[in-house]
Design a protein around this motif. Structure first.
Motif, PDB file in Angstrom:
ATOM      1  N   THR A  12       0.851  -1.192   0.000  1.00 15.17           N
ATOM      2  CA  THR A  12       0.000   0.000   0.000  1.00 15.17           C
ATOM      3  C   THR A  12       0.884   1.238   0.000  1.00 15.17           C
ATOM      4  N   ALA A  13       0.416   2.293  -0.677  1.00 16.03           N
ATOM      5  CA  ALA A  13       1.226   3.506  -0.785  1.00 16.03           C
ATOM      6  C   ALA A  13       0.831   4.546   0.254  1.00 16.03           C
ATOM      7  N   ASP A  14      -0.242   4.290   1.010  1.00 15.32           N
ATOM      8  CA  ASP A  14      -0.706   5.385   1.857  1.00 15.32           C
ATOM      9  C   ASP A  14      -0.051   5.417   3.235  1.00 15.32           C
ATOM     10  N   LYS A  15       0.711   4.366   3.617  1.00 12.36           N
ATOM     11  CA  LYS A  15       1.407   4.418   4.904  1.00 12.36           C
ATOM     12  C   LYS A  15       2.657   5.277   4.738  1.00 12.36           C
ATOM     13  N   PRO A  16       3.056   6.028   5.785  1.00  9.99           N
ATOM     14  CA  PRO A  16       4.240   6.886   5.613  1.00  9.99           C
ATOM     15  C   PRO A  16       5.525   6.071   5.457  1.00  9.99           C
ATOM     16  N   LEU A  17       6.501   6.692   4.815  1.00  6.53           N
ATOM     17  CA  LEU A  17       7.852   6.118   4.763  1.00  6.53           C
ATOM     18  C   LEU A  17       8.537   6.582   6.039  1.00  6.53           C
ATOM     19  N   THR A  18       8.973   5.671   6.850  1.00  6.90           N
ATOM     20  CA  THR A  18       9.573   6.069   8.128  1.00  6.90           C
ATOM     21  C   THR A  18      11.095   6.013   8.062  1.00  6.90           C
ATOM     22  N   ASP A  19      11.726   6.665   9.046  1.00  7.33           N
ATOM     23  CA  ASP A  19      13.195   6.616   9.109  1.00  7.33           C
ATOM     24  C   ASP A  19      13.674   5.183   9.339  1.00  7.33           C
ATOM     25  N   ARG A  20      12.864   4.383  10.040  1.00 12.81           N
ATOM     26  CA  ARG A  20      13.241   2.980  10.280  1.00 12.81           C
ATOM     27  C   ARG A  20      13.273   2.199   8.976  1.00 12.81           C
ATOM     28  N   LEU A  21      12.224   2.438   8.137  1.00 15.03           N
ATOM     29  CA  LEU A  21      12.186   1.740   6.853  1.00 15.03           C
ATOM     30  C   LEU A  21      13.363   2.177   5.982  1.00 15.03           C
ATOM     31  N   LEU A  22      13.656   3.476   6.044  1.00 15.98           N
ATOM     32  CA  LEU A  22      14.777   3.987   5.251  1.00 15.98           C
ATOM     33  C   LEU A  22      16.085   3.345   5.710  1.00 15.98           C
ATOM     34  N   ARG A  23      16.242   3.185   7.026  1.00 19.31           N
ATOM     35  CA  ARG A  23      17.465   2.564   7.556  1.00 19.31           C
ATOM     36  C   ARG A  23      17.565   1.115   7.076  1.00 19.31           C
ATOM     37  N   SER A  24      16.464   0.389   7.183  1.00 19.95           N
ATOM     38  CA  SER A  24      16.470  -0.997   6.712  1.00 19.95           C
ATOM     39  C   SER A  24      16.806  -1.062   5.229  1.00 19.95           C
ATOM     40  N   TRP A  25      16.179  -0.159   4.466  1.00 22.68           N
ATOM     41  CA  TRP A  25      16.370  -0.164   3.016  1.00 22.68           C
ATOM     42  C   TRP A  25      17.821   0.136   2.656  1.00 22.68           C
ATOM     43  N   THR A  26      18.457   1.049   3.410  1.00 24.33           N
ATOM     44  CA  THR A  26      19.865   1.374   3.118  1.00 24.33           C
ATOM     45  C   THR A  26      20.729   0.141   3.341  1.00 24.33           C
ATOM     46  N   ARG A  27      20.331  -0.698   4.292  1.00 21.19           N
ATOM     47  CA  ARG A  27      21.132  -1.913   4.548  1.00 21.19           C
ATOM     48  C   ARG A  27      20.849  -2.979   3.502  1.00 21.19           C
ATOM     49  N   CYS A  28      19.564  -3.145   3.161  1.00 20.43           N
ATOM     50  CA  CYS A  28      19.184  -4.190   2.207  1.00 20.43           C
ATOM     51  C   CYS A  28      17.762  -3.879   1.742  1.00 20.43           C
ATOM     52  N   ARG A  29      17.562  -3.782   0.428  1.00 20.14           N
ATOM     53  CA  ARG A  29      16.237  -3.381  -0.105  1.00 20.14           C
ATOM     54  C   ARG A  29      15.149  -4.354   0.332  1.00 20.14           C
ATOM     55  N   ARG A  30      15.517  -5.615   0.370  1.00 16.59           N
ATOM     56  CA  ARG A  30      14.544  -6.646   0.742  1.00 16.59           C
ATOM     57  C   ARG A  30      14.084  -6.485   2.208  1.00 16.59           C
ATOM     58  N   ARG A  31      15.006  -6.034   3.031  1.00 13.42           N
ATOM     59  CA  ARG A  31      14.717  -5.917   4.460  1.00 13.42           C
ATOM     60  C   ARG A  31      13.585  -4.918   4.726  1.00 13.42           C
ATOM     61  N   ALA A  32      13.611  -3.779   4.007  1.00 12.06           N
ATOM     62  CA  ALA A  32      12.540  -2.786   4.198  1.00 12.06           C
ATOM     63  C   ALA A  32      11.200  -3.404   3.803  1.00 12.06           C
ATOM     64  N   TRP A  33      11.195  -4.150   2.715  1.00 13.09           N
ATOM     65  CA  TRP A  33       9.945  -4.768   2.253  1.00 13.09           C
ATOM     66  C   TRP A  33       9.443  -5.758   3.308  1.00 13.09           C
ATOM     67  N   LEU A  34      10.345  -6.560   3.831  1.00 11.58           N
ATOM     68  CA  LEU A  34       9.940  -7.537   4.855  1.00 11.58           C
ATOM     69  C   LEU A  34       9.502  -6.833   6.142  1.00 11.58           C
ATOM     70  N   ASP A  35      10.160  -5.731   6.490  1.00 13.72           N
ATOM     71  CA  ASP A  35       9.765  -4.984   7.694  1.00 13.72           C
ATOM     72  C   ASP A  35       8.291  -4.585   7.589  1.00 13.72           C
ATOM     73  N   ARG A  36       7.875  -4.214   6.380  1.00 17.84           N
ATOM     74  CA  ARG A  36       6.485  -3.759   6.244  1.00 17.84           C
ATOM     75  C   ARG A  36       5.501  -4.920   6.049  1.00 17.84           C
ATOM     76  N   TYR A  37       5.884  -5.891   5.255  1.00 16.38           N
ATOM     77  CA  TYR A  37       4.888  -6.912   4.887  1.00 16.38           C
ATOM     78  C   TYR A  37       5.175  -8.309   5.446  1.00 16.38           C
ATOM     79  N   GLY A  38       6.376  -8.505   6.001  1.00 17.69           N
ATOM     80  CA  GLY A  38       6.748  -9.847   6.463  1.00 17.69           C
ATOM     81  C   GLY A  38       5.973 -10.258   7.709  1.00 17.69           C
ATOM     82  N   ASP A  39       5.996 -11.553   7.985  1.00 11.24           N
ATOM     83  CA  ASP A  39       5.315 -12.100   9.170  1.00 11.24           C
ATOM     84  C   ASP A  39       6.248 -11.921  10.375  1.00 11.24           C
ATOM     85  N   ASN A  40       5.868 -11.034  11.275  1.00 12.24           N
ATOM     86  CA  ASN A  40       6.749 -10.707  12.401  1.00 12.24           C
ATOM     87  C   ASN A  40       7.115 -11.912  13.258  1.00 12.24           C
ATOM     88  N   GLN A  41       6.269 -12.924  13.236  1.00 20.23           N
ATOM     89  CA  GLN A  41       6.554 -14.107  14.058  1.00 20.23           C
ATOM     90  C   GLN A  41       7.772 -14.880  13.538  1.00 20.23           C
TER      91      GLN A  41
END
Ligand code: SF4
Length: 492
Positions: A6-35
């Motif tokens: 979804t595009a309506d959630k804000p881009l956070t500094d946490r997501l940006l940090r994850s993305w700088t480390r690994c693009r996949r990580r930001a995606w998983l942070d938002r949509y992955g199963d936290n368990q």
């Protein structure tokens, strides 16, 4: 997976940090199963470090939120900053700390700038982008420019301060990164695994990604293949472990030589390693004994160091003493553990005195360790403490790197020859499951406190000792396996 893109959630500094480390990580942070996330002590270490740095920076406890800004507190935490970019993207930042500076803002005769505590030796793009995002949002809130941010390092013990300019090309990089992050988060599926999989060891998604890599036969699963080699292999059409295992080594050598002779030279080794992993087969590489030093040794010392790399502090030299039994066999029930804690405030000479006393008691006992860290640290210390050439040569002979011997004598069906992977494959189990060097370092920092007499609970030390002793025993598990293979060859 959790949410849908979804595009309506804000881009956070946490997501940006994850993305700088690994693009996949930001995606998983938002949509992955936290368990499915695995705990990593790295983040806790970072927060612990940050806390100490902020305490060292500020004379008083920081204030909280917008009210503290209005009142002109020296430091402010807990402020959430929100805005939209020129492209209409909602962005949000939660800076760890704001520091009051001279200037003029909507609140009066002062302004704020963002502060972060960095780990590691250098300031990275990740840190710059974090400061730039916080600075940009803060600028709008305080209605005054934020020309720079502050990066702290040194965990508060010897605080380093670096002023980071937030103007110029960094702003352009921030816009570009936010746009790319937004595009990645709009994908229906996660981006590819990180090219450099070494960074995965610190990531909470490693369980999920390791499973994908193993299932897909990702090239990074082959021991000896890092990001650069993987790129070369992909370039010549080898896209996975099976394709590499099926390749003709001579042809592959010619193909790889165009990237440099050294790459051609390892082609046969890479194919052989991929084949061992595909077939699940361990393969002997040399007929000579891997550990000849142990043939007549009255005992062995198993040696493992725990370190705080940022502080360049080898704080624990742990030894497991394993004498040979009366019947000449190695009997683990005779093993005893001897930790030597090296407190920096006591100085290196005191540490060396204890280490050399221990070593002198066992001149004929090989000192087994896994990897070159222990050998380098001990020999360098000995040299600094004035050990002469003959004694140094004897010390060098006494130190036996089990990892090096294993690599020289065996090819294993494993993606890594690290101690954890190899010992685990041999059935060795650590007494404290899931503990790693980062967790031990966290315990150490918690126990050590600020170094000014505020020691933590002694239980933290016990956990570190147990972990360190197990690393020594795991080293023995590998050595014992090497000895057993020689035995079975002799008998067979
Ligand atoms: S485990 Fe590795 S590939 Fe997966 S998200 Fe983390 S860093 Fe990226």
């Amino acid at each position: 997976m959790g949410d849908t893109p979804t595009a309506d959630k804000p881009l956070t500094d946490r997501l940006l940090r994850s993305w700088t480390r690994c693009r996949r990580r930001a995606w998983l942070d938002r949509y992955g199963d936290n368990q499915l996330r695995l705990y990593t002590a790295h983040r806790t270490l970072q927060l612990d470090d940050q806390q100490r740095s902020f305490v060292a920076l500020l004379a008083r406890k920081p204030g909280h939120g917008l009210q503290a800004c209005e009142q002109g507190a020296d430091g402010v935490v807990g402020l959430r900053l929100r805005s939209t970019t020129r492209d209409g993207l909602a962005v949000e930042a939660h800076p760890a700390l704001l520091q009051r500076r001279k200037g003029s803002s909507r609140w009066g005769g002062f302004v704020y700038r963002p502060v972060l505590a960095r780990q590691g030796r250098r300031l990275t793009r990740e840190h710059r982008l974090q400061l730039a995002l916080a600075g940009r949002l803060l600028e709008r809130l305080q209605q005054a420019p934020v020309p720079n941010g502050l990066a702290l390092a040194g965990s508060g013990r010897r605080l380093e301060r670096e002023t980071v300019p937030l103007v110029g090309t960094l702003q352009h990089q921030l816009d570009e990164s936010l746009a790319k992050l937004a595009a990645d988060l709009n994908r229906p599926t996660p981006p590819a695994l990180a090219a450099d999989r070494r960074k995965c060891t610190l990531c909470s998604w490693r369980g999920v990604c390791n499973a994908v890599a193993a299932r897909e036969g990702h090239l990074s699963e082959v021991s000896g293949i890092g990001a650069k080699r993987r790129e070369m292999l992909m370039d010549i059409g080898i896209d996975g472990l099976t394709a590499l295992a099926d390749a003709d080594p001579d042809r592959l050598a010619l193909q790889l030589e165009r990237f440099g002779e050294q790459h051609g030279a390892v082609a046969a080794l890479l194919v052989a390693q991929a084949r061992a992993q595909r077939d699940g087969r361990a393969e002997p590489l040399a007929a000579s004994p891997a550990l000849p030093e142990l043939a007549d040794a009255p005992g062995v010392l198993l040696y493992d160091i725990e370190s705080d790399p940022d502080a360049r502090d080898d704080f624990l030299h742990g030894f497991v003493r394993l004498p040979r039994g009366m019947d000449g066999r190695w009997d683990l029930s005779l093993a005893t553990y001897h930790p030597l804690l090296a407190l920096q405030e006591h100085g290196e000479a005191a540490c060396w005195a204890r280490l050399s006393r221990l070593l002198k008691r066992y001149p004929d006992w090989p000192v087994l360790h896994y990897g070159e860290t222990e050998s380098l640290a001990l020999r360098r210390m000995a040299q600094r403490q004035g050990m002469g050439g003959t004694d140094l040569a004897a010390l060098r002979r006494q130190l036996v790197d089990v990892h090096e011997r294993l690599r020289r004598h065996w090819r294993l069906p494993l993606s890594s020859y690290g101690l954890k992977t190899v010992a685990d494959w041999l059935g060795f189990r650590w007494g404290q499951p899931g503990v790693d060097g980062a967790r031990a370092l966290l315990w150490w920092r918690q126990w050590r406190g600020s170094g000014r007499g505020d020691r933590g609970h002694v239980q933290a030390l016990r956990w570190i000792f147990a972990y360190n002793r197990d690393d020594g025993l795991a080293t023995w598990a590998v050595a014992a396996w090497l000895l057993a293979q020689e035995d079975s060859v002799r008998k067979g």
